[in-house]
Structures are given as structure tokens and as C-alpha cells.
Design an enzyme around this catalytic site. Structure first.
Site, short mmCIF file in Angstrom:
data_model
loop_
_atom_site.label_atom_id
_atom_site.label_comp_id
_atom_site.label_asym_id
_atom_site.label_seq_id
_atom_site.Cartn_x
_atom_site.Cartn_y
_atom_site.Cartn_z
N LYS A 13 0.76 -1.52 -0.29
CA LYS A 13 0.20 0.14 -0.25
C LYS A 13 1.04 1.74 -0.19
CE LYS A 13 -1.89 -1.42 3.93
NZ LYS A 13 -1.17 -2.28 4.15
N ARG A 88 -9.61 1.37 8.94
CA ARG A 88 -9.31 -0.57 9.31
C ARG A 88 -10.13 -1.17 9.68
NH1 ARG A 88 -3.41 0.10 8.87
NH2 ARG A 88 -2.80 -1.55 9.41
N ARG A 127 11.67 -5.55 4.83
CA ARG A 127 11.52 -4.46 4.88
C ARG A 127 12.48 -3.64 5.38
NH1 ARG A 127 6.01 -1.62 5.24
NH2 ARG A 127 6.05 -3.10 7.60
N ARG A 153 11.26 -1.55 10.52
CA ARG A 153 10.79 -0.59 11.74
C ARG A 153 10.74 -1.67 13.07
NH1 ARG A 153 5.31 0.12 8.38
NH2 ARG A 153 4.25 -1.02 10.52
#
Ligand code: AP5
Length: 207
Positions: A13, A88, A127, A153
Site C-alpha cells: 500500500k 481499518r 522491509r 521497523r
């Protein structure tokens, strides 16, 4: 144009939103990014976000909506936005419609990026993010240029991503029929190269 990019964690996204910003000339609004910025500031609100985010749980609707109201009041968000990771939950979806309606706007399309869970775990654990620019990379599929220092992250571990995926299935995916009834949903296969997925999204949007 107001566009929602919908899909499980790691579906792409954020990556695809960044690519659409220029084309649509509207900002990307990621509730995850807004929360991480608040967390970085060390505020009490940021500490509250951290409790939920580190555990891979959804932040309560009232806190998310407060954040969204503030963001939508900013000058760059007056013509439209690409919503990434929001809404969400059903209350968030209804609140977004109400907020946009007050501004004389409504959602044009909800693009669902579909990716199987096995790919999600690989994407999330690989990531990396440039803390200076917020640019997202992947160690294998989209490596950072040499010299760019990246970090991982906190919630990008396999265990936490599985919890996030369960939360998506339980609370977020059930929001889709709300948009389906309005005829707004376009499903896009999120497996393939970054460019292939961008093309599919652009086709779905008639760009
Ligand atoms: P958030 O930051 O929104 O995370 P998320 O929805 O879990 O989504 P991600 O950012 O993990 O993934 P993405 O789909 O953007 O994928 P990306 O493009 O980075 O939320 C984090 C937390 O904040 C939540 O768990 C919750 O606690 C809280 N929160 C946020 N919003 C909330 C809300 N509205 N309500 C309540 N709580 C909220 O891609 C992933 C990786 O894959 C990257 O490395 C990328 O380079 C790579 N990649 C992308 N596309 C491809 C491709 N086609 N092929 C190969 N690799 C690819």
C-alpha cells in the site's frame, strides 16, 4: 480524487501510494506513518500508540479518528487524498465518509491489493526504511541505493506480522462489503514486480 488503498500488512500500500501521489496530485495519508511520527516526537499520545503498534494490535478508533481529522484539515489535503492503511474498521470507514461529506467529497475507489500470507511475511521481514526520507525499500526486491542508511521497523518481525495479519482478517477485511455495496471496490493482484502492480492499479483507476 479520494482513493483508499486497502490490503493486508505488507501488501504494498505504502509503496504504491508513493507512486500515485504525483500522478493524482494529492497527498498520501498513512495513519501508520502519522503514528510513527507522533511516537518519534516522544509525546504521551505517541507512547500510547507505541503500546498497540509494537504488539501488532489496532490502535483504538477514537485516537485514529482524532489524528485523521487533524490531517484532513491541513491545506494540502483539501482536493483529495490517497488513504493508506485507513480505514481499518467499520467505525473508521463510516467516520471517513462523514468527514469527507462535510468537505463535499466522497471516496472514488477502494483498491484492494491482494497478496498471500507467505509473501507478506517475506516482504515485511525484508522491509527497510530510510529514516531521513521515509522511503521504503526491500533487501531483495527493491534494495536501497548504496550509501543510504536504512533501518527496520520495530513491528516488522515475523511474530508481530502474523498478529497484524490476523487483525486484518478479523477486523479490517470485513469492512469490504460496506464498500462493495457502494460499487467502489477494485481488486488487484499484488504479486509481481512493483511496476506490474502499479500498472494494474492504474488500469483499475482508468489512468
Ligand atoms: P501501517 O504502517 O499502516 O502498517 P500495515 O498496514 O501493516 O502496512 P505496512 O506498512 O506494513 O505495509 P504496506 O502495505 O504499506 O507495504 P509496503 O509498501 O511497505 O500500520 C502499522 C501499525 O499502526 C498497525 O499495526 C496498527 O497498530 C497501527 N495503525 C495504523 N493505522 C491504523 C488504523 N487506521 N487503525 C488502527 N491502528 C492503526 O511494502 C512492504 C514491503 O514489501 C516493502 O519492503 C516493499 O519494498 C516490498 N514490496 C512492495 N511491493 C512489492 C512487490 N510487488 N514485490 C515485492 N516486494 C514488494
Amino acid at each position: 480524487m479520494d482513493l483508499v488503498l486497502f490490503g493486508p500488512p505488507g501488501a504494498g500500500k505504502g509503496t504504491q501510494a508513493e507512486r500515485l501521489v504525483e500522478k493524482l496530485d494529492v497527498p498520501q495519508i498513512s495513519t501508520g506513518d502519522l503514528m510513527r511520527a507522533e511516537r518519534k516526537s516522544g509525546s504521551d499520545l505517541g507512547k500510547k500508540f507505541d503500546e498497540y503498534m509494537s504488539a501488532g494490535k489496532l490502535v483504538p478508533d477514537e485516537l485514529v479518528l482524532e489524528l485523521m481529522k487533524k490531517r484532513l484539515s491541513q491545506s494540502d489535503a483539501q482536493k483529495g487524498a490517497i488513504f493508506d492503511g485507513f480505514p481499518r474498521t467499520q467505525p473508521q470507514a463510516e467516520a471517513l465518509d462523514a468527514l469527507l461529506s462535510e468537505m463535499g467529497r466522497k471516496i472514488a475507489k477502494v483498491v484492494v491489493i491482494e497478496v498471500p500470507v507467505e509473501d507478506i511475511v517475506e516482504r515485511i521481514t525484508g522491509r527497510r526504511v530510510d529514516p531521513k526520507t521515509g522511503q521504503t525499500y526491500h533487501v531483495r526486491y527493491n534494495p536501497p541505493p548504496s550509501g543510504v542508511e536504512v533501518e527496520q521497523r520495530k513491528d516488522d518481525t515475523e511474530e508481530v506480522v502474523r498478529t497484524r495479519f490476523e487483525g486484518y482478517k478479523k477486523k479490517t477485511e470485513p469492512v469490504l462489503p460496506y464498500y462493495e455495496k457502494k460499487g467502489l471496490v477494485a481488486r488487484v493482484d499484488g504479486v509481481g514486480s512493483l511496476d506490474e502492480v502499479t500498472k494494474r492499479i492504474e488500469t483499475a483507476l482508468g489512468l
